[in-house]
Design a protein around this motif. Structure first.
Motif, PDB file in Angstrom:
ATOM      1  N   SER A   9       0.799  -1.244  -0.151  1.00 45.53           N
ATOM      2  CA  SER A   9       0.023  -0.086   0.015  1.00 45.53           C
ATOM      3  C   SER A   9       0.909   1.171   0.025  1.00 45.53           C
ATOM      4  O   SER A   9       0.428   2.246   0.011  1.00 45.53           O
ATOM      5  CB  SER A   9      -1.023   0.031   1.224  1.00 45.53           C
ATOM      6  OG  SER A   9      -0.086   0.244   2.369  1.00 45.53           O
ATOM      7  N   SER A 144      -1.224  12.667  16.913  1.00 41.99           N
ATOM      8  CA  SER A 144      -2.263  11.471  17.385  1.00 41.99           C
ATOM      9  C   SER A 144      -3.402  12.025  18.255  1.00 41.99           C
ATOM     10  O   SER A 144      -4.214  11.208  18.523  1.00 41.99           O
ATOM     11  CB  SER A 144      -1.317  10.290  17.787  1.00 41.99           C
ATOM     12  OG  SER A 144      -0.868  10.820  19.231  1.00 41.99           O
ATOM     13  N   GLU A 245      -6.786  14.912   4.593  1.00 40.63           N
ATOM     14  CA  GLU A 245      -7.830  13.805   4.695  1.00 40.63           C
ATOM     15  C   GLU A 245      -9.080  14.173   4.253  1.00 40.63           C
ATOM     16  O   GLU A 245      -9.775  13.272   3.986  1.00 40.63           O
ATOM     17  CB  GLU A 245      -7.831  13.733   6.453  1.00 40.63           C
ATOM     18  CG  GLU A 245      -6.678  12.900   6.965  1.00 40.63           C
ATOM     19  CD  GLU A 245      -6.663  12.897   8.595  1.00 40.63           C
ATOM     20  OE1 GLU A 245      -6.731  14.092   9.193  1.00 40.63           O
ATOM     21  OE2 GLU A 245      -6.545  11.813   9.086  1.00 40.63           O
ATOM     22  N   ALA A 270       2.009   7.572   9.493  1.00 40.45           N
ATOM     23  CA  ALA A 270       1.418   6.490   8.988  1.00 40.45           C
ATOM     24  C   ALA A 270       0.277   5.791   9.852  1.00 40.45           C
ATOM     25  O   ALA A 270      -0.844   5.478   9.392  1.00 40.45           O
ATOM     26  CB  ALA A 270       2.620   5.451   8.748  1.00 40.45           C
ATOM     27  N   ASP A 271       0.554   6.058  11.216  1.00 39.74           N
ATOM     28  CA  ASP A 271      -0.353   5.757  12.254  1.00 39.74           C
ATOM     29  C   ASP A 271      -1.728   6.599  11.996  1.00 39.74           C
ATOM     30  O   ASP A 271      -2.765   5.894  12.031  1.00 39.74           O
ATOM     31  CB  ASP A 271       0.496   5.898  13.482  1.00 39.74           C
ATOM     32  CG  ASP A 271      -0.548   5.149  14.589  1.00 39.74           C
ATOM     33  OD1 ASP A 271      -0.977   3.827  14.475  1.00 39.74           O
ATOM     34  OD2 ASP A 271      -0.821   5.669  15.670  1.00 39.74           O
ATOM     35  N   ARG A 272      -1.398   7.833  11.799  1.00 44.13           N
ATOM     36  CA  ARG A 272      -2.755   8.460  11.906  1.00 44.13           C
ATOM     37  C   ARG A 272      -3.567   8.443  10.634  1.00 44.13           C
ATOM     38  O   ARG A 272      -4.808   8.395  10.631  1.00 44.13           O
ATOM     39  CB  ARG A 272      -2.084  10.032  11.732  1.00 44.13           C
ATOM     40  CG  ARG A 272      -3.239  10.999  11.304  1.00 44.13           C
ATOM     41  CD  ARG A 272      -3.560  12.397  12.328  1.00 44.13           C
ATOM     42  NE  ARG A 272      -4.225  13.055  11.412  1.00 44.13           N
ATOM     43  CZ  ARG A 272      -4.214  14.453  11.742  1.00 44.13           C
ATOM     44  NH1 ARG A 272      -3.576  14.847  12.725  1.00 44.13           N
ATOM     45  NH2 ARG A 272      -5.277  15.317  11.114  1.00 44.13           N
ATOM     46  N   LYS A 274      -3.527   5.633   8.861  1.00 45.48           N
ATOM     47  CA  LYS A 274      -3.605   4.295   8.722  1.00 45.48           C
ATOM     48  C   LYS A 274      -4.219   3.498   7.376  1.00 45.48           C
ATOM     49  O   LYS A 274      -5.517   3.451   7.271  1.00 45.48           O
ATOM     50  CB  LYS A 274      -4.794   3.898   9.738  1.00 45.48           C
ATOM     51  CG  LYS A 274      -4.088   3.809  11.161  1.00 45.48           C
ATOM     52  CD  LYS A 274      -4.872   2.805  12.008  1.00 45.48           C
ATOM     53  CE  LYS A 274      -4.136   2.928  13.420  1.00 45.48           C
ATOM     54  NZ  LYS A 274      -4.558   4.116  14.087  1.00 45.48           N
ATOM     55  N   GLY A 275      -3.204   3.266   6.371  1.00 49.40           N
ATOM     56  CA  GLY A 275      -4.033   2.565   5.093  1.00 49.40           C
ATOM     57  C   GLY A 275      -4.484   3.609   4.397  1.00 49.40           C
ATOM     58  O   GLY A 275      -4.948   3.180   3.057  1.00 49.40           O
ATOM     59  N   ARG A 276      -4.923   4.720   4.539  1.00 48.42           N
ATOM     60  CA  ARG A 276      -5.517   5.798   3.775  1.00 48.42           C
ATOM     61  C   ARG A 276      -4.689   6.932   2.940  1.00 48.42           C
ATOM     62  O   ARG A 276      -4.864   7.790   2.305  1.00 48.42           O
ATOM     63  CB  ARG A 276      -6.539   6.372   4.481  1.00 48.42           C
ATOM     64  CG  ARG A 276      -7.671   5.705   5.043  1.00 48.42           C
ATOM     65  CD  ARG A 276      -8.614   6.631   5.911  1.00 48.42           C
ATOM     66  NE  ARG A 276      -7.957   6.710   7.072  1.00 48.42           N
ATOM     67  CZ  ARG A 276      -7.711   8.072   7.587  1.00 48.42           C
ATOM     68  NH1 ARG A 276      -8.185   8.902   6.785  1.00 48.42           N
ATOM     69  NH2 ARG A 276      -7.345   8.200   8.755  1.00 48.42           N
ATOM     70  N   ASP A 306       4.793  -2.909   9.043  1.00 48.47           N
ATOM     71  CA  ASP A 306       3.583  -3.046   9.168  1.00 48.47           C
ATOM     72  C   ASP A 306       2.673  -2.063   9.184  1.00 48.47           C
ATOM     73  O   ASP A 306       1.759  -2.282   8.711  1.00 48.47           O
ATOM     74  CB  ASP A 306       3.779  -3.410  10.919  1.00 48.47           C
ATOM     75  CG  ASP A 306       4.197  -4.681  11.163  1.00 48.47           C
ATOM     76  OD1 ASP A 306       4.424  -5.390  10.393  1.00 48.47           O
ATOM     77  OD2 ASP A 306       4.267  -5.022  12.368  1.00 48.47           O
ATOM     78  N   GLN A 307       3.143  -0.733   8.916  1.00 49.94           N
ATOM     79  CA  GLN A 307       2.481   0.160   8.590  1.00 49.94           C
ATOM     80  C   GLN A 307       2.412   0.720   7.392  1.00 49.94           C
ATOM     81  O   GLN A 307       1.373   1.415   6.799  1.00 49.94           O
ATOM     82  CB  GLN A 307       2.983   1.666   9.515  1.00 49.94           C
ATOM     83  CG  GLN A 307       2.613   1.457  11.122  1.00 49.94           C
ATOM     84  CD  GLN A 307       3.649   2.934  11.567  1.00 49.94           C
ATOM     85  OE1 GLN A 307       4.568   3.355  11.116  1.00 49.94           O
ATOM     86  NE2 GLN A 307       2.889   3.366  12.705  1.00 49.94           N
ATOM     87  N   GLY A 474       4.042   5.574  16.381  1.00 50.77           N
ATOM     88  CA  GLY A 474       2.706   5.711  16.483  1.00 50.77           C
ATOM     89  C   GLY A 474       2.307   5.839  17.815  1.00 50.77           C
ATOM     90  O   GLY A 474       2.780   5.892  18.844  1.00 50.77           O
TER      91      GLY A 474
END
Ligand SMILES: Cc1cc2nc3c(=O)[nH]c(=O)nc-3n(C[C@H](O)[C@H](O)[C@H](O)COP(=O)(O)OP(=O)(O)OC[C@H]3O[C@@H](n4cnc5c(N)ncnc54)[C@H](O)[C@@H]3O)c2cc1C
Length: 572
Positions: A9, A144, A245, A270-272, A274-276, A306-307, A474
């Motif tokens: 991703s 965060s 966002e 990346a944590d904030r 998340k996959g978007r 992982d992120q 994160g």
């Protein structure tokens, strides 16, 4: 250039002087043994101040105001005090501290915790361009939402309210020594000149103006990328992420810098998102976190993978441009965030060691690749902002040179610490990193050495004790390496498949046989590391009052979480 870990991703003068309510810091936290011994003799606490101390920190022993008369400055407003209390107001030498970061603020607070012989208690003035202290290690929590403004950036007026320290908000433009000899040396005081023309005289000076983001003059970086070094920077990045966002379904973010700051920032973003979003981390080094403990590096790589963060190593940024523009946008925006161009694509030009070029397109570029002392030469030409003119010896990077006691070379009443300073002479010591850990340890010594200098006592050489490395990855993850020697049999048992090994691995604890080489003592990762890190930062808050405030905020947060889990409405 080598892409690695790639996942499918997708990094004026305002014064506030307080009324003294009592000393806050205990007398001997985080000190070397020599300093600890001396400290216990001179450092005050609520119960140990003798009646001979002046101003001191004695429980309720009168109010001593912070009203310091400055030439050209409005006198700081102090709270009303009684005649008797006013009589106890210190009349000792003027100590002026430039910069209210981990070096300066902690020195100011520490000075107030010392016991001063009669007539020597100094009138302390702290000058900072910002109205808030920035607890920089917690800036990622701004993204965060895991830490409040009160925790990350409390106002100086609030922090210093319990102490008779005068706070002046202003930008330091220059320092002039009263008695500068022809060779530039001095043994006396001088005057600090602020950008608005006001001046603050001093008898002793502490310089701790820190470092700031440097773009190293790379074209377009200032116009296209956002820095992440101050609380204001973090707020701006937070706002920009909110815009992205809302506006874009899959924004691309490039973070430049493979040190702790870049890695932590990439993980926070990346944590904030998340996959978007697609997050890329670019470093000119051969790996991220070069020179850091292996445990932290491994954990960071795993978490970034992982992120879904892509890591590009061996890539030097040569230029940045706004897409569709033939130039790098110079003059349009000084901070990469001009309103109209907010959604314009940024182009990041990269070159590897073999001269190969690559261009990355991004909706947001974050610059964490460099910090330099605010006193560095040529800053004005490159960064379009003049640093302070300081009449003290500097090295090639522009860092103020000090002797082992942290006194500026050739100036017996001037001390320098933190990111703006570099210690020279004395023992063979490797260069110290530019960290908060170094700065607040130096603050203890500078406070002591100012005391010693005023009272004609011997000064102490600074000695650094490395307490470990901590990083956030994160909101709920991190890595912590503690330099604790682990006996080989214990580390063997911990890495085995027995019950101890299984238990420690489940908790995120790794034990290595030695510290300082490839294996690093005790490494914690995951939520345990995140919790240890936050607890350490609670302990490191600048004042006891702030510790209590932060702990209170946590308790409230926890109550809300528990109440929400139990389905009950919370009280605000
Ligand atoms: C994002 C980030 C994360 C970090 N994380 C960690 C970490 O986890 N652990 C760690 O040990 N270190 C960390 N650091 C490094 C650490 O924050 C610094 O080493 C430390 O703040 C240095 O302290 P200092 O007092 O020298 O400078 P600072 O804390 O930067 O304070 C300097 C002060 O001087 C003021 N100032 C500057 N110029 C002027 C002027 N001309 N006039 C008036 N005031 C001025 C500034 O406003 C500032 O308040 C981090 C740094 C950043 C940017």
């Amino acid at each position: 250039m080598a892409w690695a870990v790639a996942a499918s991703s997708g990094g004026g003068a305002r014064c506030g002087a307080g009324v003294q309510r009592g000393g806050a810091l205990g007398s001997s936290r985080r000190l070397g043994s020599d300093l600890r011994t001396l400290w216990s003799r001179v450092a005050g606490n609520r119960s140990s101040i003798g009646s001979g101390s002046e101003g001191g920190t004695g429980g309720g022993r009168g109010i001593s105001g912070g009203g310091v008369a400055h030439r050209g400055l409005a006198t700081c407003a102090a709270s009303p005090r009684s005649g008797a209390a006013a009589a106890a107001e210190p009349t000792g030498p003027r100590v002026c501290i430039l910069g209210g970061g981990f070096g300066g603020l902690y020195t100011a607070v520490k000075l107030e915790s010392l016991m001063w012989p009669r007539g020597t208690k100094p009138r302390v003035t702290l000058i900072d361009q910002s109205e808030r202290f920035s607890f920089k290690p917690l800036l990622y929590e701004v993204l965060s939402g895991a830490a409040s403004e009160a925790e990350v950036a409390p106002p100086f007026a609030q922090l210093l309210a319990p102490y008779p320290v005068a706070f002046v908000q202003g930008r330091v433009a220059s320092v002039q020594q009263d008695d500068a000899a022809q060779d530039g040396s001095s043994a006396g005081g001088g005057v600090v000149v602020l950008a608005d023309g006001a001046s603050v005289p001093y008898d002793w000076l502490v310089v701790s103006l820190g470092a700031e983001t440097s773009t190293f003059g790379i074209p377009g970086v200032r116009q296209c990328a956002l820095p992440f070094s101050t609380y204001q920077d973090a707020q701006r990045v937070n706002d920009r992420l909110a815009v992205l966002e809302q506006a874009l379904s899959y924004p691309e973010v490039v973070v430049v810098g493979g040190g702790y700051a870049g890695v932590e920032l990439a993980a926070a973003v990346a944590d904030r998102l998340k996959g978007r979003a697609r997050v890329k981390l670019v470093t000119s080094g051969r790996d991220i976190l070069e020179g850091s403990p292996q445990g932290n590096r491994e954990t960071a790589r795993r978490v970034l993978q992982d992120q879904g963060v892509s890591i590009l190593t061996g890539a030097q940024v040569t230029e940045m441009r706004l897409a569709g523009s033939s130039s790098n946008g110079g003059g349009d925006s000084a901070d990469g965030s001009s309103g109209v161009k907010d959604l314009a694509k940024r182009l990041v030009y990269l070159r590897d060691s073999e001269g190969q070029q690559e261009i990355l397109e991004a909706d947001l570029v974050l610059w964490s690749a460099g910090q330099a002392p605010v006193s560095r030469p040529g800053a004005a030409a490159v960064e379009e902002r003049a640093g302070p003119a300081l009449p003290f010896a500097t090295n090639a990077r522009g860092a103020l040179q000090t002797d082992p006691t942290l006194r500026a070379l050739h100036h017996s009443r001037v001390f320098a610490l933190g990111d703006i300073a570099v210690s020279s002479g004395g023992r063979e010591q490797p260069a110290l990193p530019a960290t908060a850990q170094v700065a607040f340890q130096q603050a203890d010594y500078v406070a002591w050495n100012v005391w010693a200098s005023i009272n004609n006592k011997p000064l102490l050489n600074f000695s650094y004790q490395h307490l470990g490395d901590m990083m956030s990855l994160g909101a709920a993850s991190g890595a912590v390496t503690l330099p604790i020697p682990v006996p080989p049999p214990l580390s063997a048992a911990a890495s085995g498949s027995g019950p101890l090994g299984t238990l420690l691995r489940a908790a995120g604890v790794k034990l290595s046989g030695s510290y300082g080489g490839a294996s690093d003592g005790v490494t914690l990762d995951g939520p345990l590391a995140a919790a240890v890190r936050r607890a350490a930062y609670l302990y490191r808050q600048p004042t006891l009052e702030q510790q209590v405030r932060v702990a209170g905020g946590w308790a409230k947060q926890l109550t809300s979480v528990l109440a929400a889990a139990a389905g009950r409405p919370t009280q605000r």
